[in-house]
Design a protein around this motif. Structure first.
Motif, mmCIF file in Angstrom:
data_model
loop_
_atom_site.group_PDB
_atom_site.id
_atom_site.type_symbol
_atom_site.label_atom_id
_atom_site.label_comp_id
_atom_site.label_asym_id
_atom_site.label_seq_id
_atom_site.Cartn_x
_atom_site.Cartn_y
_atom_site.Cartn_z
ATOM 1 N N GLY A 260 0.845 -1.184 0.000
ATOM 2 C CA GLY A 260 0.000 0.000 0.000
ATOM 3 C C GLY A 260 0.882 1.235 0.000
ATOM 4 N N TYR A 261 0.369 2.293 0.599
ATOM 5 C CA TYR A 261 1.028 3.601 0.529
ATOM 6 C C TYR A 261 1.569 3.989 1.901
ATOM 7 N N SER A 262 2.849 4.235 1.995
ATOM 8 C CA SER A 262 3.562 4.476 3.261
ATOM 9 C C SER A 262 2.954 3.624 4.376
ATOM 10 N N GLN A 263 2.250 4.220 5.283
ATOM 11 C CA GLN A 263 1.748 3.403 6.402
ATOM 12 C C GLN A 263 0.315 2.907 6.175
ATOM 13 N N ILE A 264 -0.242 3.164 4.964
ATOM 14 C CA ILE A 264 -1.643 2.769 4.721
ATOM 15 C C ILE A 264 -1.688 1.431 3.979
ATOM 16 N N PRO A 265 -2.039 0.324 4.683
ATOM 17 C CA PRO A 265 -2.103 -0.966 3.993
ATOM 18 C C PRO A 265 -3.321 -1.046 3.073
ATOM 19 N N VAL A 266 -3.139 -1.570 1.892
ATOM 20 C CA VAL A 266 -4.245 -1.720 0.940
ATOM 21 C C VAL A 266 -4.373 -3.192 0.533
ATOM 22 N N LEU A 267 -3.260 -3.803 0.184
ATOM 23 C CA LEU A 267 -3.281 -5.176 -0.319
ATOM 24 C C LEU A 267 -2.992 -6.158 0.803
ATOM 25 N N GLY B 170 -12.350 -5.382 -10.663
ATOM 26 C CA GLY B 170 -12.792 -5.104 -9.292
ATOM 27 C C GLY B 170 -13.375 -3.703 -9.224
ATOM 28 N N LEU B 171 -14.171 -3.468 -8.212
ATOM 29 C CA LEU B 171 -14.835 -2.173 -8.060
ATOM 30 C C LEU B 171 -13.804 -1.076 -7.767
ATOM 31 N N ASN B 172 -14.218 0.177 -7.877
ATOM 32 C CA ASN B 172 -13.321 1.296 -7.558
ATOM 33 C C ASN B 172 -12.745 1.105 -6.159
ATOM 34 N N GLY B 173 -11.430 1.328 -6.044
ATOM 35 C CA GLY B 173 -10.781 1.223 -4.737
ATOM 36 C C GLY B 173 -10.446 -0.191 -4.312
ATOM 37 N N ALA B 174 -10.670 -1.178 -5.193
ATOM 38 C CA ALA B 174 -10.408 -2.583 -4.840
ATOM 39 C C ALA B 174 -8.915 -2.864 -4.658
ATOM 40 N N GLY B 175 -8.075 -2.055 -5.326
ATOM 41 C CA GLY B 175 -6.625 -2.244 -5.186
ATOM 42 C C GLY B 175 -5.930 -2.621 -6.489
ATOM 43 N N LYS B 176 -6.605 -2.417 -7.627
ATOM 44 C CA LYS B 176 -6.023 -2.802 -8.917
ATOM 45 C C LYS B 176 -4.765 -1.972 -9.219
ATOM 46 N N SER B 177 -4.899 -0.634 -9.185
ATOM 47 C CA SER B 177 -3.743 0.216 -9.504
ATOM 48 C C SER B 177 -2.633 0.030 -8.479
ATOM 49 N N THR B 178 -3.011 -0.179 -7.223
ATOM 50 C CA THR B 178 -2.003 -0.391 -6.176
ATOM 51 C C THR B 178 -1.199 -1.656 -6.483
ATOM 52 N N THR B 179 -1.892 -2.710 -6.904
ATOM 53 C CA THR B 179 -1.202 -3.951 -7.283
ATOM 54 C C THR B 179 -0.227 -3.679 -8.432
ATOM 55 N N PRO C 235 0.187 3.611 -17.944
ATOM 56 C CA PRO C 235 -0.546 3.999 -16.730
ATOM 57 C C PRO C 235 -1.959 4.473 -17.029
ATOM 58 N N GLU C 236 -2.766 4.506 -15.976
ATOM 59 C CA GLU C 236 -4.154 4.957 -16.100
ATOM 60 C C GLU C 236 -4.177 6.428 -16.541
ATOM 61 N N THR C 237 -3.302 7.229 -15.941
ATOM 62 C CA THR C 237 -3.183 8.643 -16.306
ATOM 63 C C THR C 237 -1.841 8.835 -16.991
ATOM 64 N N ASP D 70 -3.003 -0.255 -17.350
ATOM 65 C CA ASP D 70 -3.946 0.132 -16.298
ATOM 66 C C ASP D 70 -5.098 0.915 -16.919
ATOM 67 N N GLU D 71 -6.252 0.307 -16.984
ATOM 68 C CA GLU D 71 -7.443 0.926 -17.572
ATOM 69 C C GLU D 71 -7.122 1.666 -18.872
ATOM 70 N N PRO D 72 -6.686 0.918 -19.888
ATOM 71 C CA PRO D 72 -6.175 1.574 -21.095
ATOM 72 C C PRO D 72 -7.238 2.184 -21.988
ATOM 73 N N THR E 97 -9.116 -3.335 -15.934
ATOM 74 C CA THR E 97 -10.173 -2.706 -16.731
ATOM 75 C C THR E 97 -11.539 -2.794 -16.064
ATOM 76 N N HIS E 98 -12.393 -1.824 -16.407
ATOM 77 C CA HIS E 98 -13.800 -1.880 -16.022
ATOM 78 C C HIS E 98 -14.673 -2.208 -17.232
ATOM 79 N N VAL E 99 -14.040 -2.284 -18.426
ATOM 80 C CA VAL E 99 -14.807 -2.505 -19.655
ATOM 81 C C VAL E 99 -14.969 -4.015 -19.829
HETATM 82 P P1 ATP Z 1 -10.208 2.369 -9.528
HETATM 83 O O1 ATP Z 1 -11.043 1.348 -10.256
HETATM 84 O O2 ATP Z 1 -11.029 3.474 -8.949
HETATM 85 O O3 ATP Z 1 -9.036 2.860 -10.346
HETATM 86 P P2 ATP Z 1 -8.438 0.612 -8.002
HETATM 87 O O4 ATP Z 1 -8.986 -0.774 -7.867
HETATM 88 O O5 ATP Z 1 -7.368 0.822 -8.993
HETATM 89 O O6 ATP Z 1 -9.651 1.616 -8.214
HETATM 90 P P3 ATP Z 1 -6.587 1.693 -6.065
HETATM 91 O O7 ATP Z 1 -6.329 2.965 -6.814
HETATM 92 O O8 ATP Z 1 -5.534 0.647 -6.065
HETATM 93 O O9 ATP Z 1 -7.963 1.039 -6.539
HETATM 94 O O10 ATP Z 1 -6.952 2.085 -4.579
HETATM 95 C C1 ATP Z 1 -7.016 1.117 -3.524
HETATM 96 C C2 ATP Z 1 -7.053 1.851 -2.202
HETATM 97 O O11 ATP Z 1 -5.833 2.568 -2.051
HETATM 98 C C3 ATP Z 1 -8.188 2.867 -2.064
HETATM 99 O O12 ATP Z 1 -8.716 2.756 -0.770
HETATM 100 C C4 ATP Z 1 -7.504 4.193 -2.227
HETATM 101 O O13 ATP Z 1 -8.118 5.167 -1.436
HETATM 102 C C5 ATP Z 1 -6.093 3.909 -1.716
HETATM 103 N N1 ATP Z 1 -5.101 4.765 -2.390
HETATM 104 C C6 ATP Z 1 -4.908 4.871 -3.716
HETATM 105 N N2 ATP Z 1 -3.908 5.735 -3.979
HETATM 106 C C7 ATP Z 1 -3.441 6.166 -2.768
HETATM 107 C C8 ATP Z 1 -2.417 7.057 -2.364
HETATM 108 N N3 ATP Z 1 -1.642 7.672 -3.243
HETATM 109 N N4 ATP Z 1 -2.227 7.251 -1.026
HETATM 110 C C9 ATP Z 1 -3.005 6.616 -0.121
HETATM 111 N N5 ATP Z 1 -3.999 5.752 -0.450
HETATM 112 C C10 ATP Z 1 -4.217 5.529 -1.760
#
Ligand code: ATP
Length: 239
Positions: free
Chosen positions: A11-18, A35-44, A81-83, A158-160, A190-192
């Motif tokens: 995840g991001y610094s001290q924020i665990p996501v995966l 996966g739905l928004n925020g599922a952790g795809k981009s983080t992975t 990248p997505e962006t 990432d979401e091309p 992808t969401h498509v």
């Molecule tokens: P989306 O479909 O909206 O792109 P995603 O599945 O790619 O979503 P991520 O972007 O990986 O989801 O986000 C997963 C979690 O990580 C979310 O809770 C988000 O708030 C958190 N997150 C994403 N980017 C950061 C960041 N730079 N710093 C802290 N937390 C983050």
């Protein structure tokens, strides 16, 4: 295996996501990360490309880890990248040159590949343009050209499709198919789903930073409530 992610906690610094994500991609395979928004795809994906450090677990690309072989590891991966991430002060030509240098490509062969891609996306007459002159979709096409001109064995996208016109989506899917035929492993978020359903060999469904289901569409259906459920229903039902 081209990509092996084992028990990835991150995840991001001290924020665990995966939370212990496991996934793999074989050479010549296209795996859809859904996966739905925020599922952790981009983080992975950010962990795989080395932008984020795993808290624990391991990522191997063609048997290499970032820790043990940092420069070789990065050359194995091309990333869209997505962006779009472009350098404001560099022209399109300089972005191509930067890619050639970063991947240590043969200049002549790489420029030939780049010219074909730039022509496909109608960017071949814009080599001296700066990013500020490009639309969002054109920037995305520049990122695609830079990634697809490399000889990387793992392609991360990432979401091309977001922001691309339908013709470009069609051309991108063709390019992905060509990479697959050449033995490149592709992991695409992808969401498509209707497109993913047609093109992906397998899916990994993420929910709350965990792999909720994985496998072919048939295998996902077995994990769903009804055997006739569409990918959309499975995705929403299981997430
Ligand atoms: P989306 O479909 O909206 O792109 P995603 O599945 O790619 O979503 P991520 O972007 O990986 O989801 O986000 C997963 C979690 O990580 C979310 O809770 C988000 O708030 C958190 N997150 C994403 N980017 C950061 C960041 N730079 N710093 C802290 N937390 C983050």
């Amino acid at each position: 295996m081209a990509l092996e992610v084992t028990d990835l906690v991150g995840g991001y610094s001290q924020i665990p996501v995966l939370k212990k994500v496991n996934l793999d991609v074989q050479p010549g395979e296209l795996v859809g990360l859904i996966g739905l928004n925020g599922a952790g795809k981009s983080t992975t994906l950010n962990h795989i490309i080395g932008l984020l450090q795993p808290f624990s677990g391991q990522i191997k690309v063609n048997g290499l880890t970032l820790q043990d072989h940092p420069s070789e590891y990065k050359k194995q991966i091309a990333y869209v990248p997505e962006t779009p991430i472009l350098y404001d002060e560099l022209t399109l030509r300089e972005h191509i040159e930067l890619t050639i240098n970063a991947y240590g490509l043969d200049r002549q062969a790489a420029w030939q590949r780049a010219q074909k891609l730039l022509k496909l996306f109608r960017l071949d007459n814009k080599l001296d343009w700066f990013p500020a002159n490009f639309s969002k979709g054109m920037k995305q096409k520049v990122m695609i050209c830079c990634a697809f001109m490399t000889d990387a064995k793992l392609l991360i996208v990432d979401e091309p499709f977001y922001g691309l016109d339908p013709l470009a989506v069609h051309d991108l899917l063709d390019l992905i198919e060509q990479k697959k035929q050449a033995g490149v492993a592709v992991l695409m978020s992808t969401h498509v789903l209707d497109t993913a359903q047609r093109y992906c060999d397998r899916f990994v469904l993420l929910a709350n930073g965990q792999v909720r289901a994985h496998g072919s569409l048939d295998e996902l259906r077995q994990q769903a409530d009804r055997p006739d459920e569409s990918l959309d229903e499975i995705y929403l039902g299981l997430a």
